[in-house]
Scaffold this motif. Structure first.
Motif, PDB file in Angstrom:
ATOM      1  N   LEU A  64      59.899  15.923  12.265  1.00 51.32           N
ATOM      2  CA  LEU A  64      60.326  17.021  11.392  1.00 51.32           C
ATOM      3  C   LEU A  64      60.913  18.100  12.281  1.00 51.32           C
ATOM      4  O   LEU A  64      60.314  18.496  13.268  1.00 51.32           O
ATOM      5  CB  LEU A  64      59.126  17.587  10.622  1.00 51.32           C
ATOM      6  N   ARG A  65      62.113  18.560  11.900  1.00 51.27           N
ATOM      7  CA  ARG A  65      62.772  19.589  12.698  1.00 51.27           C
ATOM      8  C   ARG A  65      62.502  20.977  12.122  1.00 51.27           C
ATOM      9  O   ARG A  65      62.471  21.132  10.902  1.00 51.27           O
ATOM     10  CB  ARG A  65      64.281  19.344  12.697  1.00 51.27           C
ATOM     11  N   PHE A  66      62.313  21.957  12.986  1.00 47.51           N
ATOM     12  CA  PHE A  66      62.105  23.333  12.528  1.00 47.51           C
ATOM     13  C   PHE A  66      62.539  24.284  13.630  1.00 47.51           C
ATOM     14  O   PHE A  66      62.870  23.835  14.738  1.00 47.51           O
ATOM     15  CB  PHE A  66      60.629  23.568  12.157  1.00 47.51           C
ATOM     16  N   THR A  67      62.590  25.569  13.327  1.00 51.97           N
ATOM     17  CA  THR A  67      62.940  26.528  14.369  1.00 51.97           C
ATOM     18  C   THR A  67      61.847  27.580  14.489  1.00 51.97           C
ATOM     19  O   THR A  67      61.150  27.894  13.519  1.00 51.97           O
ATOM     20  CB  THR A  67      64.270  27.256  14.070  1.00 51.97           C
ATOM     21  N   PHE A  68      61.701  28.086  15.705  1.00 53.42           N
ATOM     22  CA  PHE A  68      60.780  29.196  15.947  1.00 53.42           C
ATOM     23  C   PHE A  68      61.569  30.274  16.663  1.00 53.42           C
ATOM     24  O   PHE A  68      62.091  30.042  17.753  1.00 53.42           O
ATOM     25  CB  PHE A  68      59.592  28.726  16.788  1.00 53.42           C
ATOM     26  N   ASP A  69      61.670  31.430  16.038  1.00 59.50           N
ATOM     27  CA  ASP A  69      62.491  32.525  16.564  1.00 59.50           C
ATOM     28  C   ASP A  69      63.877  32.017  16.955  1.00 59.50           C
ATOM     29  O   ASP A  69      64.413  32.339  18.020  1.00 59.50           O
ATOM     30  CB  ASP A  69      61.802  33.209  17.743  1.00 59.50           C
ATOM     31  N   GLY A  70      64.426  31.164  16.111  1.00 61.19           N
ATOM     32  CA  GLY A  70      65.793  30.708  16.283  1.00 61.19           C
ATOM     33  C   GLY A  70      65.955  29.484  17.162  1.00 61.19           C
ATOM     34  O   GLY A  70      67.021  28.877  17.209  1.00 61.19           O
ATOM     35  N   LYS A  71      64.928  29.105  17.867  1.00 59.79           N
ATOM     36  CA  LYS A  71      65.050  27.977  18.786  1.00 59.79           C
ATOM     37  C   LYS A  71      64.574  26.706  18.088  1.00 59.79           C
ATOM     38  O   LYS A  71      63.556  26.732  17.385  1.00 59.79           O
ATOM     39  CB  LYS A  71      64.159  28.266  20.001  1.00 59.79           C
ATOM     40  N   THR A  82      50.502  20.808  11.917  1.00 58.68           N
ATOM     41  CA  THR A  82      50.667  22.142  11.366  1.00 58.68           C
ATOM     42  C   THR A  82      51.774  22.800  12.189  1.00 58.68           C
ATOM     43  O   THR A  82      52.153  22.282  13.246  1.00 58.68           O
ATOM     44  CB  THR A  82      49.377  22.962  11.498  1.00 58.68           C
ATOM     45  N   ILE A  83      52.263  23.939  11.726  1.00 53.63           N
ATOM     46  CA  ILE A  83      53.274  24.636  12.523  1.00 53.63           C
ATOM     47  C   ILE A  83      52.688  24.936  13.900  1.00 53.63           C
ATOM     48  O   ILE A  83      53.324  24.758  14.936  1.00 53.63           O
ATOM     49  CB  ILE A  83      53.705  25.936  11.814  1.00 53.63           C
ATOM     50  N   VAL A 102      52.519  34.230  11.314  1.00 52.21           N
ATOM     51  CA  VAL A 102      53.969  34.148  11.506  1.00 52.21           C
ATOM     52  C   VAL A 102      54.658  34.284  10.150  1.00 52.21           C
ATOM     53  O   VAL A 102      54.011  34.250   9.102  1.00 52.21           O
ATOM     54  CB  VAL A 102      54.392  32.798  12.146  1.00 52.21           C
ATOM     55  N   GLU A 103      55.968  34.436  10.244  1.00 54.83           N
ATOM     56  CA  GLU A 103      56.749  34.476   9.012  1.00 54.83           C
ATOM     57  C   GLU A 103      57.411  33.120   8.835  1.00 54.83           C
ATOM     58  O   GLU A 103      58.016  32.609   9.773  1.00 54.83           O
ATOM     59  CB  GLU A 103      57.802  35.581   9.154  1.00 54.83           C
ATOM     60  N   VAL A 104      57.257  32.523   7.675  1.00 55.26           N
ATOM     61  CA  VAL A 104      57.838  31.202   7.435  1.00 55.26           C
ATOM     62  C   VAL A 104      58.777  31.290   6.231  1.00 55.26           C
ATOM     63  O   VAL A 104      58.341  31.625   5.128  1.00 55.26           O
ATOM     64  CB  VAL A 104      56.743  30.149   7.164  1.00 55.26           C
ATOM     65  N   ASP A 105      60.043  31.016   6.477  1.00 60.16           N
ATOM     66  CA  ASP A 105      61.049  31.051   5.408  1.00 60.16           C
ATOM     67  C   ASP A 105      60.945  32.320   4.567  1.00 60.16           C
ATOM     68  O   ASP A 105      60.965  32.269   3.335  1.00 60.16           O
ATOM     69  CB  ASP A 105      60.924  29.809   4.513  1.00 60.16           C
ATOM     70  N   GLY A 106      60.778  33.441   5.259  1.00 58.58           N
ATOM     71  CA  GLY A 106      60.788  34.720   4.557  1.00 58.58           C
ATOM     72  C   GLY A 106      59.440  35.156   4.028  1.00 58.58           C
ATOM     73  O   GLY A 106      59.298  36.257   3.535  1.00 58.58           O
ATOM     74  N   ALA A 121      49.972  29.908  11.141  1.00 60.30           N
ATOM     75  CA  ALA A 121      50.657  28.745  11.710  1.00 60.30           C
ATOM     76  C   ALA A 121      49.703  27.582  11.911  1.00 60.30           C
ATOM     77  O   ALA A 121      50.091  26.431  11.796  1.00 60.30           O
ATOM     78  CB  ALA A 121      51.305  29.123  13.036  1.00 60.30           C
ATOM     79  N   CYS A 122      48.436  27.878  12.198  1.00 58.02           N
ATOM     80  CA  CYS A 122      47.524  26.791  12.563  1.00 58.02           C
ATOM     81  C   CYS A 122      47.088  25.963  11.374  1.00 58.02           C
ATOM     82  O   CYS A 122      46.557  24.878  11.543  1.00 58.02           O
ATOM     83  CB  CYS A 122      46.312  27.337  13.293  1.00 58.02           C
ATOM     84  N   THR A 123      47.283  26.483  10.155  1.00 58.60           N
ATOM     85  CA  THR A 123      46.890  25.682   8.995  1.00 58.60           C
ATOM     86  C   THR A 123      48.078  25.324   8.104  1.00 58.60           C
ATOM     87  O   THR A 123      47.973  24.419   7.288  1.00 58.60           O
ATOM     88  CB  THR A 123      45.841  26.419   8.125  1.00 58.60           C
ATOM     89  N   ALA A 124      49.207  26.030   8.271  1.00 57.36           N
ATOM     90  CA  ALA A 124      50.354  25.752   7.417  1.00 57.36           C
ATOM     91  C   ALA A 124      50.965  24.413   7.807  1.00 57.36           C
ATOM     92  O   ALA A 124      51.338  24.204   8.961  1.00 57.36           O
ATOM     93  CB  ALA A 124      51.390  26.860   7.554  1.00 57.36           C
ATOM     94  N   PRO A 125      51.060  23.479   6.878  1.00 52.40           N
ATOM     95  CA  PRO A 125      51.635  22.179   7.213  1.00 52.40           C
ATOM     96  C   PRO A 125      53.092  22.330   7.653  1.00 52.40           C
ATOM     97  O   PRO A 125      53.832  23.140   7.100  1.00 52.40           O
ATOM     98  CB  PRO A 125      51.558  21.391   5.903  1.00 52.40           C
ATOM     99  N   LEU A 126      53.456  21.555   8.652  1.00 54.52           N
ATOM    100  CA  LEU A 126      54.844  21.568   9.120  1.00 54.52           C
ATOM    101  C   LEU A 126      55.724  20.848   8.103  1.00 54.52           C
ATOM    102  O   LEU A 126      55.352  19.800   7.590  1.00 54.52           O
ATOM    103  CB  LEU A 126      54.916  20.851  10.474  1.00 54.52           C
ATOM    104  N   ARG A 127      56.888  21.452   7.827  1.00 55.25           N
ATOM    105  CA  ARG A 127      57.835  20.798   6.921  1.00 55.25           C
ATOM    106  C   ARG A 127      59.226  20.833   7.528  1.00 55.25           C
ATOM    107  O   ARG A 127      59.541  21.722   8.308  1.00 55.25           O
ATOM    108  CB  ARG A 127      57.871  21.502   5.566  1.00 55.25           C
ATOM    109  N   GLU A 128      60.019  19.875   7.118  1.00 53.99           N
ATOM    110  CA  GLU A 128      61.377  19.762   7.645  1.00 53.99           C
ATOM    111  C   GLU A 128      62.155  21.050   7.332  1.00 53.99           C
ATOM    112  O   GLU A 128      62.102  21.570   6.218  1.00 53.99           O
ATOM    113  CB  GLU A 128      62.066  18.547   6.989  1.00 53.99           C
TER     114      GLU A 128
END
Ligand code: FES
Ligand code: FES
Ligand code: ZN
Lengths: 85, 958
Positions: free
Chosen positions: B20-27, B36-37, B73-77, B83-90
């Motif tokens: 799954l691809r994602f960005t953190f602070d733009g990277k 999880t994230i 953290v802020e995720v999609d606004g 971050a430690c419990t939020a499931p990672l999503r594409e």
């Protein structure tokens, strides 16, 4: 507030189904003094403990009844239909 | 970037086969499904996730369990996502918070060096004076103190839901104790709801691999397998509903649990509650104890076992009793690269460990070195100091019981000297506890207490057998005794008072600051809390409450037995406002003729829940039709009550200042009703349809209150009267205008002539073949008929009337025209022209008070007003110009407010502005001048006490 109110008709239901009707009061006689009338209109005991109160089952049987409620713990210990007094 | 994944192993929850691809602070980064994230970032070697609240210190994963502030953290606004419990999503876009301009280079991190300028209580001390600088302080504080930002342009995809669940037993916590409690209760026949905040059942067992002992159901299985087995057993057991990834955020009166599961808030009403919330590890106190890389032992374990992520290459564990050593054994089994274990006080014999792990005993930890990443622990053993190098620390001190919910429920928590923890000393009636929340960390005890709690809950509601309980009780007592025999004492807090020993990570409160606060006199924990903001952060004290309590006791010399924990209040975990608000549902009521209106207009007005046509064509055209031809308005929304019974007439006399018992059958009378304070509550009409049958109308908005008012006065009396709300049973129109009789005559065989059905007459007769109540009344001052038919025929009646009047130019008119027309007649609207202080005498309704009547509701108050004489009066006013004052506009005299405009409209028919005002009696004479305030300036108006239109009332009597 999330306690249960036992409606004599419908059984225990969430308090949000009801309208609170205030303390039970005795209406003064027509010739009572203005002070007695004023107290009846505006003054409430606001008891800290067991109070006799009116409730209306708005989202249920739409009937009025009277309860005994502990106003501190929000536990209704008794409920029944109003009687003449 | 580094790859910190361990080789695959049993029990992990990630799917290494896909990414799954994602960005953190733009990277850009990637992780696996099941991550999880936080775990995905940790696997990429990204440690630093946030900056702290006050000093902007770098912070990283600490608990990996959603219980600390470090990974917000802020995720999609959406801000403040853990971050430690939020499931990672594409495709997720993740941003750090509290850092400016960037996480790595944060300008405000300078505050860390300036901590002397930010003393404890700095809000109170620094920003208190001078007052006039507040706006400036506020701006600075906003930037400095932000906990995330709200992106007001973000449109997150929210679909909040509310669920209501009812059960016999609610079990909070899906670890071994909770699962077994649920199984036992359900086996005894109870309906059970089991709630757990993790993505799967099993609690701490999920990340353990060593064999579990103590319950036949899972005896000898590895932790992972035992957790799975418990999940299977729960799924197979009928009578259990499971909510996973769901947090109980509050216990409320009436054994109600508030549960947040994603965007759903569930309200669980249970007869009994079993609290099996387990325990949280507590952080250790030493200088720099917040350095990234210093984590709780279970966090290191969870990352390794569930996500296959290495927390470090040189990991040091800190332990203080047998619990810590059990975590060390698990860390070893999980292939964590342990290089040393520092035992700060258990005194327990060292278990067998693989070679290469140094065991250091009796050490005091002085400091965590490093800056953005821990590089070592400076310790003292005896008199010697040394540095233990490391890149991660697993702090495995004995966990603290998670008693927050117990306290919320009104239970009492006390320090138990035998256990060495704050545990429940008293529980409320419907609640019991099970498992690690009792302060004992032993699998056999955990499961025995779970079984007992489940059985007891069942028995308490009349299921199960006493025998089973007796056996379970004995078993639990034995487990407890044996666990306590092995139970170590907690190590006394040693607080050397360094500058950067963080007690409260959320609020950046250090040991030194607490010491200073106590010195300044804030000794009591509750005041110390308010002064320092300790325990008041996003984790709500989960990380710091125990530490703070112990530290305060140490610093004040008070015993823990005398100490109290701070008050616990909901929410236990944050809940989004959207979830709490629930779905946006707005009830709408439509009349039986709604479809007819919708074909003609899209200009609606909301009246209560009802939709009514506001304007069809134009107010002018609609008014003209009423005054000159014939027009029709849907009045189905009028409240309607039927009052029947032998005492119905005298009952109505009791409730009104005027009389109804003498009303003749077939006649209508105006009614206005007051309470015992003489306040006008409502008005309308009463039609007597039979000897014992009255038909009342009320205003649209007051029908529910009126139904309740009437039935309240009947409750407990022996009057023979019944009140039925028939609002929805009838659809109604008002047919108005000089030619309305002609239209009605075409549709009914009954005689509606002036002689047969004069003004204020009532009859029941078919109209267009439909049974109808016909009342010769109206609000607009013309010949008019109010026609009520059963709701099902509403549309039909509308069609018939409009067809029958087509050649006469029949026109529908809306609420706006009706309001203008009634104002031309000076008909007051209760609730618009009157308010919660209006009595009939001062509202121009004296005429309906019958002074010769016996006692009635409001009599005493009305008599008192009559005796003193009216001071205000509701009267009409007119303005020759087209200036329409706002409703509510002030009436002024000599610059002082003396009254207000209650209604005002432009009357196209009369060609002037007309309205109603409530003004002092001295000014209320016909023709006097009043001054009304406009948005700019004022305007002079003329008082008119008689209707503007047809003052003699001839037209409605035609
Ligand atoms: S690390 Fe996420 S909440 Fe603690
Ligand atoms: S650590 Fe969260 S409130 Fe103190
Ligand atoms: Zn009811």
């Amino acid at each position: 507030m999330s306690f249960l109110v036992p409606c004599p008709q419908c059984g225990p239901r969430d308090v949000y189904e009801f309208r609170f009707g205030g303390e039970t009061l005795r209406r003064p006689s027509p010739d009572a003094t203005p002070l007695v009338w004023t107290n009846y209109r505006y003054m409430r005991v606001n008891r800290d403990g067991n109070a006799r109160e009116w409730w209306f089952h708005r989202l249920g049987c739409r009937r009025w009844f009277v309860t005994e409620r502990d106003t501190v713990r929000n536990v209704v210990s008794a409920s029944g239909w109003a009687t003449g007094d | 970037m580094t790859d910190e994944r361990l080789p695959p192993a049993d029990g992990e929850v990630i799917d290494r086969g896909s990414r799954l691809r994602f960005t953190f602070d733009g990277k850009g980064h990637s992780g696996h499904p099941g991550d999880t994230i936080g775990s995905a970032l940790a696997a990429r070697g990204v440690r630093m996730l946030s900056r702290s609240f006050k000093y902007h210190r770098p912070r990283a994963l600490l608990c990996c369990d959603g219980r600390c502030p470090n990974c917000l953290v802020e995720v999609d606004g959406i801000p403040n996502v853990r971050a430690c419990t939020a499931p990672l999503r594409e495709g997720q876009r993740v941003r750090s918070q509290n850092a400016w301009p960037s996480l790595a280079f944060d300008v405000l991190a300078i505050t860390d060096r300036l901590d002397r300028l930010l003393p404890i209580g700095f809000y109170y001390k620094t920003f208190y004076r001078p007052r006039r600088l507040w706006p400036l302080y506020e701006k600075v504080l906003r930037r400095v103190a932000g906990l995330g930002r709200v992106d007001i342009t973000a449109r997150p995809d929210l679909a909040p839901r509310t669920r209501h669940l009812h059960c016999d037993v609610a079990v909070v916590g899906g670890g071994p104790a909770g699962c077994i409690a649920a199984l036992e209760a359900a086996a005894a026949g109870a309906r059970v709801v089991l709630v757990d905040d993790q993505p799967a059942l099993g609690g701490h067992l999920r990340s353990r691999s060593l064999p579990v002992h103590g319950d036949a159901r899972i005896e000898g299985l590895s932790g992972t397998r035992a957790a799975q087995r418990l999940g299977e057993l729960i799924a197979e057991q009928p009578g259990i509903e499971t909510l996973i990834a769901a947090t109980v955020f509050g216990i409320y009166e009436g054994t109600l649990l508030g549960v947040n599961q994603g965007q759903t808030v569930a309200r669980i009403r249970a007869k009994r509650i079993v609290i099996a919330t387990g325990a949280h590890e507590r952080p250790a106190l030493f200088d720099g104890n917040d350095r990234p890389g210093i984590m709780l032992g279970t966090a290191v374990l969870r990352l390794a076992r569930l996500h296959g992520v290495r927390s470090g290459h040189q990991v040091v564990a800190i332990v203080d009793d047998g619990y810590g050593w059990s975590i060390v054994a698990e860390l070893v089994a999980a292939r964590v690269a342990l290089t040393a274990v520092i035992d700060i006080g258990s005194g327990l014999p060292t278990p067998e460990l693989p070679p290469g792990i140094e065991v250091i005993r009796g050490a005091a930890i002085l400091e965590g070195t490093g800056s953005r990443r821990v590089t070592g622990l400076r310790i003292r053993v005896g008199a010697a100091e040394r540095l233990v190098p490391c890149d991660a620390v697993a702090v495995s001190l004995r966990p603290e019981p998670a008693t927050g919910l117990i306290a919320q429920d009104g239970g009492e928590r006390r320090y138990d000297d035998r256990i060495g923890e704050f545990v429940a000393a008293r529980l409320s009636d419907a609640v019991s506890v099970a498992g690690d929340v009792e302060g004992i960390h032993d699998d056999a005890h955990t499961m025995a207490s779970g079984a007992l709690a489940g059985l007891e809950a069942a028995v308490a509601i009349g299921l199960g057998t006493q025998d089973a309980i007796a056996a379970a009780r004995t078993h639990r007592a034995a487990c407890r005794a044996s666990a306590l025999a092995r139970h170590g004492r907690p190590v006394a807090l040693d607080a050397p008072g360094g500058r950067k020993q963080f007690v409260c990570l959320c609020e950046d409160v250090t040991v030194k600051e607490i010491a200073q606060g106590i010195e300044e006199g804030f000794e009591d924990l509750e005041t110390l809390k308010r002064y320092s903001t300790l325990t008041m952060g996003p984790c709500q004290g989960k990380m710091c409450q125990g530490l703070a309590t112990r530290l305060r006791a140490t610093l004040t010399g008070e015993t823990l037995a005398a100490a109290k924990l701070t008050t616990a209040r909901p929410p236990f975990q944050p809940v989004s406002l959207a979830a709490l608000a629930g779905p946006h549902l707005e009830p709408v009521r439509r009349t039986a003729m709604h479809g007819r209106h919708a074909a003609l207009t899209d200009r609606w007005i909301d009246m209560g829940d009802w939709k009514r046509p506001h304007i069809y064509t134009s107010v002018e055209e609609e008014c003209r039709a009423v005054r000159e031809r014939v027009a029709i308005i849907d009045v189905s929304t009028l409240g309607k009550l039927e009052v029947a019974g032998a005492d119905a007439g005298s009952f109505l006399d009791w409730l009104h200042p005027n009389r109804f018992s003498d009303l003749k059958i077939g006649r209508v009378r105006y009614r206005a009703m007051c309470d015992d304070a003489g306040i006008v509550l409502d008005d309308g009409t009463v039609a007597r349809l039979g000897d014992t049958r009255f038909f009342l109308s009320t205003t649209t908005g007051t029908i529910d209150a009126m139904e309740q008012w009437l039935t309240w006065w009947l409750a407990g009396t022996d009057r023979d009267a019944r009140v039925t709300n028939v609002t929805a049973q009838y659809a109604a129109v008002n047919l108005a205008g000089p030619r309305s009789r002609e239209v009605l005559e075409r549709l009914t065989e009954t005689d509606v002539s002036k002689a047969a059905l004069p003004y204020l007459a009532a009859t029941e007769a078919p109209v267009a073949g439909v049974p109808a109540i016909i009342l010769r009344i109206g609000f607009v001052g013309e010949l008019s008929y109010e026609i009520h038919v059963p709701s099902d025929f509403g549309g039909y009646l509308w069609d018939q009337l409009t067809a029958a009047g087509a050649d006469l130019g029949i026109t529908p008119f809306g609420v706006e025209a009706q309001r203008v027309l009634r104002l031309e007649k000076q008909h007051a609207i209760v609730g618009q022209d009157t308010d919660g202080l209006s009595n009939p005498v001062e509202s121009g309704m004296s005429w309906l008070v019958k002074a010769d009547k016996d006692d009635f509701v409001g009599r005493e108050a009305i008599a008192a007003v009559t005796a003193r004489g009216p001071q205000q009066m509701l009267v009409g006013f007119e303005l020759p110009e087209r200036t329409v004052p706002e409703e509510g506009a002030a009436v002024i005299r000599d610059g002082r407010l003396v009254g207000r405009v209650t209604s005002s409209k432009w009357s196209p028919y009369l060609g002037k502005t007309i309205g109603m005002v409530s003004i002092p009696i001295e000014q209320a004479a016909d023709g006097s001048e009043i001054e009304i305030r406009l948005p700019v300036g004022t305007v002079r108006a003329r008082v008119a006490t008689k209707p503007f239109y047809d003052p003699a009332g001839l037209r409605l009597r035609m």
